[in-house]
Motif scaffolding. Structure first.
Motif, PDB file in Angstrom:
ATOM      1  N   LYS A   1       2.446   1.854  -3.523  1.00 35.18           N
ATOM      2  CA  LYS A   1       1.536   2.002  -4.662  1.00 35.18           C
ATOM      3  C   LYS A   1       1.540   3.415  -5.262  1.00 35.18           C
ATOM      4  O   LYS A   1       1.588   3.559  -6.499  1.00 35.18           O
ATOM      5  CB  LYS A   1       0.118   1.599  -4.282  1.00 35.18           C
ATOM      6  CG  LYS A   1      -0.831   1.508  -5.486  1.00 35.18           C
ATOM      7  CD  LYS A   1      -2.185   0.986  -5.093  1.00 35.18           C
ATOM      8  CE  LYS A   1      -3.043   0.697  -6.318  1.00 35.18           C
ATOM      9  NZ  LYS A   1      -3.192   1.838  -7.221  1.00 35.18           N
TER      10      LYS A   1
ATOM     11  N   HIS B   1       3.026  -4.016  -7.823  1.00 39.35           N
ATOM     12  CA  HIS B   1       2.290  -3.873  -6.566  1.00 39.35           C
ATOM     13  C   HIS B   1       1.900  -5.243  -6.018  1.00 39.35           C
ATOM     14  O   HIS B   1       2.111  -5.551  -4.840  1.00 39.35           O
ATOM     15  CB  HIS B   1       1.049  -3.005  -6.803  1.00 39.35           C
ATOM     16  CG  HIS B   1       0.177  -2.845  -5.599  1.00 39.35           C
ATOM     17  ND1 HIS B   1      -1.059  -3.441  -5.492  1.00 39.35           N
ATOM     18  CD2 HIS B   1       0.366  -2.180  -4.434  1.00 39.35           C
ATOM     19  CE1 HIS B   1      -1.604  -3.137  -4.336  1.00 39.35           C
ATOM     20  NE2 HIS B   1      -0.755  -2.377  -3.667  1.00 39.35           N
ATOM     21  N   ARG B   2       1.353  -6.090  -6.861  1.00 40.25           N
ATOM     22  CA  ARG B   2       0.922  -7.423  -6.444  1.00 40.25           C
ATOM     23  C   ARG B   2       2.111  -8.285  -6.039  1.00 40.25           C
ATOM     24  O   ARG B   2       1.986  -9.176  -5.178  1.00 40.25           O
ATOM     25  CB  ARG B   2       0.164  -8.108  -7.591  1.00 40.25           C
ATOM     26  CG  ARG B   2      -1.215  -7.538  -7.864  1.00 40.25           C
ATOM     27  CD  ARG B   2      -1.798  -8.088  -9.147  1.00 40.25           C
ATOM     28  NE  ARG B   2      -1.812  -9.563  -9.152  1.00 40.25           N
ATOM     29  CZ  ARG B   2      -2.004 -10.297 -10.238  1.00 40.25           C
ATOM     30  NH1 ARG B   2      -2.181  -9.714 -11.417  1.00 40.25           N
ATOM     31  NH2 ARG B   2      -2.014 -11.614 -10.151  1.00 40.25           N
TER      32      ARG B   2
ATOM     33  N   SER C   1       4.718 -10.141 -19.856  1.00 39.33           N
ATOM     34  CA  SER C   1       4.192  -8.784 -19.696  1.00 39.33           C
ATOM     35  C   SER C   1       4.872  -7.911 -20.747  1.00 39.33           C
ATOM     36  O   SER C   1       6.102  -7.871 -20.818  1.00 39.33           O
ATOM     37  CB  SER C   1       4.488  -8.248 -18.291  1.00 39.33           C
ATOM     38  OG  SER C   1       4.074  -6.907 -18.159  1.00 39.33           O
TER      39      SER C   1
ATOM     40  N   ASP D   1       2.505   4.024  -9.142  1.00 37.15           N
ATOM     41  CA  ASP D   1       1.534   4.624 -10.071  1.00 37.15           C
ATOM     42  C   ASP D   1       2.080   5.909 -10.705  1.00 37.15           C
ATOM     43  O   ASP D   1       1.725   6.242 -11.842  1.00 37.15           O
ATOM     44  CB  ASP D   1       0.219   4.923  -9.347  1.00 37.15           C
ATOM     45  CG  ASP D   1      -0.545   3.664  -8.967  1.00 37.15           C
ATOM     46  OD1 ASP D   1      -0.234   2.592  -9.519  1.00 37.15           O
ATOM     47  OD2 ASP D   1      -1.455   3.751  -8.114  1.00 37.15           O
TER      48      ASP D   1
ATOM     49  N   HIS E   1       0.024  -2.243 -17.487  1.00 37.83           N
ATOM     50  CA  HIS E   1      -0.186  -3.209 -16.404  1.00 37.83           C
ATOM     51  C   HIS E   1       1.016  -3.330 -15.464  1.00 37.83           C
ATOM     52  O   HIS E   1       0.923  -3.991 -14.427  1.00 37.83           O
ATOM     53  CB  HIS E   1      -0.501  -4.586 -16.987  1.00 37.83           C
ATOM     54  CG  HIS E   1      -1.693  -4.605 -17.899  1.00 37.83           C
ATOM     55  ND1 HIS E   1      -2.937  -4.203 -17.484  1.00 37.83           N
ATOM     56  CD2 HIS E   1      -1.812  -4.958 -19.207  1.00 37.83           C
ATOM     57  CE1 HIS E   1      -3.796  -4.319 -18.492  1.00 37.83           C
ATOM     58  NE2 HIS E   1      -3.137  -4.759 -19.543  1.00 37.83           N
TER      59      HIS E   1
ATOM     60  N   PRO F   1       2.718  -1.282 -13.262  1.00 43.18           N
ATOM     61  CA  PRO F   1       2.642  -0.912 -11.848  1.00 43.18           C
ATOM     62  C   PRO F   1       1.783  -1.861 -11.021  1.00 43.18           C
ATOM     63  O   PRO F   1       2.116  -2.161  -9.864  1.00 43.18           O
ATOM     64  CB  PRO F   1       2.065   0.516 -11.868  1.00 43.18           C
ATOM     65  CG  PRO F   1       1.528   0.723 -13.234  1.00 43.18           C
ATOM     66  CD  PRO F   1       2.289  -0.180 -14.148  1.00 43.18           C
ATOM     67  N   GLU F   2       0.703  -2.361 -11.603  1.00 38.90           N
ATOM     68  CA  GLU F   2      -0.151  -3.311 -10.874  1.00 38.90           C
ATOM     69  C   GLU F   2       0.608  -4.607 -10.583  1.00 38.90           C
ATOM     70  O   GLU F   2       0.520  -5.161  -9.480  1.00 38.90           O
ATOM     71  CB  GLU F   2      -1.405  -3.619 -11.690  1.00 38.90           C
ATOM     72  CG  GLU F   2      -2.305  -4.671 -11.035  1.00 38.90           C
ATOM     73  CD  GLU F   2      -3.328  -5.263 -11.989  1.00 38.90           C
ATOM     74  OE1 GLU F   2      -4.043  -6.179 -11.562  1.00 38.90           O
ATOM     75  OE2 GLU F   2      -3.389  -4.833 -13.156  1.00 38.90           O
ATOM     76  N   LEU F   3       1.367  -5.099 -11.559  1.00 41.72           N
ATOM     77  CA  LEU F   3       2.129  -6.328 -11.363  1.00 41.72           C
ATOM     78  C   LEU F   3       3.196  -6.148 -10.284  1.00 41.72           C
ATOM     79  O   LEU F   3       3.419  -7.048  -9.470  1.00 41.72           O
ATOM     80  CB  LEU F   3       2.773  -6.757 -12.680  1.00 41.72           C
ATOM     81  CG  LEU F   3       1.810  -7.252 -13.760  1.00 41.72           C
ATOM     82  CD1 LEU F   3       2.521  -7.377 -15.102  1.00 41.72           C
ATOM     83  CD2 LEU F   3       1.181  -8.586 -13.357  1.00 41.72           C
TER      84      LEU F   3
ATOM     85  N   ASP G   1       0.826  -1.209   0.000  1.00 42.61           N
ATOM     86  CA  ASP G   1       0.000   0.000   0.000  1.00 42.61           C
ATOM     87  C   ASP G   1       0.858   1.257   0.000  1.00 42.61           C
ATOM     88  O   ASP G   1       0.536   2.255  -0.666  1.00 42.61           O
ATOM     89  CB  ASP G   1      -0.915  -0.002   1.230  1.00 42.61           C
ATOM     90  CG  ASP G   1      -1.965  -1.102   1.186  1.00 42.61           C
ATOM     91  OD1 ASP G   1      -2.191  -1.670   0.095  1.00 42.61           O
ATOM     92  OD2 ASP G   1      -2.546  -1.419   2.254  1.00 42.61           O
TER      93      ASP G   1
END
Length: 305
Positions: free
Chosen positions: A207, A242-243, A231, A211, A236, A238-240, A204
């Motif tokens: 993030k 983050h996860r 990829s 982003d 996509h 930043p999401e990857l 969190d």
């Protein structure tokens, strides 16, 4: 050659890593200079230590990115070769994204410095733990899922080596059950329980920076840790990333994905040979090469001219 570029994660660091490459190849020296201008003091820490300071998560992460990217850029400039695809183990995914032109080195250094700080702060010392387990990964997943606390597979490193991570009480309980089933369990000396739900505060916290970072197009695809799939769309990325902080590193699947693309040579850039060893356990007949010293770059050029 169909080359996959591989980039190591935490634990591969060493004082002096890449110093000879930086001295021998101007493009690598420029990478170290950029690292120093981005995070003052980092180059001296890489080249001279002390090891205890270099080992700190917030230092080790950007230091490994700098060393791995410097090695890659020197190899690329000297040989004129470009990989068809890349992958990085955990932290190494940032190095892979720099090599592919998706992240600038400066952004990757800033992100991994913040990532390391956040991961270190996410869990109080003594609350979390990690252990390596030798055995069937399906059994390991089953045992972890049955525990009342937080414990989950963090790294699927090899067909019979999985690292579990989580609350110390839950990791210990899972370890006891796994030992009762005949599996070998080795507690790991780590500063925090990485790649599990306890890292959510770090995910969190990072993030907004993920982003806000700038992502360019992929010069070649990168296989993402959390999906073990290609990829190649920066939307996509930043999401990857983050996860990835709370998700498992699916390294066995990643290497098999690379092999399925037709890769015939796996080149590990940066210090150590951890990933080379894992590739050999996943694909015993694979051709692997280490590029972590100036001599290894010259040797690669001679053998593949």
């Amino acid at each position: 050659m169909k080359i996959a570029a591989l980039f190591p994660g935490q634990g591969s660091h060493a004082v002096g890593m890449g110093a000879d490459i930086a001295a021998a190849f101007p493009v690598a020296g420029a990478a170290y200079a950029e690292a120093e201008s981005t995070l003052p003091g980092l180059r001296a820490l890489i080249e001279s230590g002390p090891l205890d300071d270099l080992t700190l998560t917030a230092n080790q992460q950007p230091a490994l990115v700098a060393a791995s990217v410097a090695a890659y850029r020197a190899w690329h400039a000297h040989t004129g070769l470009t990989p068809m695809v890349a992958a990085g183990h955990s932290l190494g995914e940032y190095s892979a994204l720099v090599a592919a032109g998706v992240l600038s080195l400066a952004d990757a250094l800033r992100l991994t410095r913040q990532r390391g700080e956040l991961m270190q702060r996410a869990v109080p010392v003594g609350v979390g733990a990690m252990s390596a387990v030798m055995g069937d990964p399906a059994a390991i997943e089953e045992v972890c899922a049955a525990q009342p606390g937080v414990v989950q597979p963090a790294n699927f490193n090899a067909p019979t080596q999985t690292v579990i991570s989580g609350e110390k009480t839950a990791v210990d309980a899972a370890a006891a059950e796994l030992k009762a089933r005949g599996l070998k369990v080795i507690p790991l000396k780590v500063s925090a329980p990485f790649h599990c739900a306890l890292m959510q505060p770090a995910a969190d916290g990072l993030k907004p920076a993920l982003d806000a970072a700038t992502y360019g197009g992929y010069a070649f695809p990168v296989v993402a840790n959390v999906t073990a799939e290609i990829s190649d769309d920066p939307v996509h990325t930043p999401e990857l990333l983050h996860r990835q902080i709370t998700g498992s590193v699916r390294w066995v699947e990643t290497i098999r994905t690379l092999a399925g693309l037709g890769v015939d040579t796996f080149v590990e850039f940066g210090p150590g040979a951890v990933l080379t060893g894992l590739v050999k356990r996943i694909l015993p007949d694979a051709r692997t090469v280490n590029v972590g010293t100036a001599e290894q770059i010259e040797q690669f050029q001679m053998e593949n001219a």
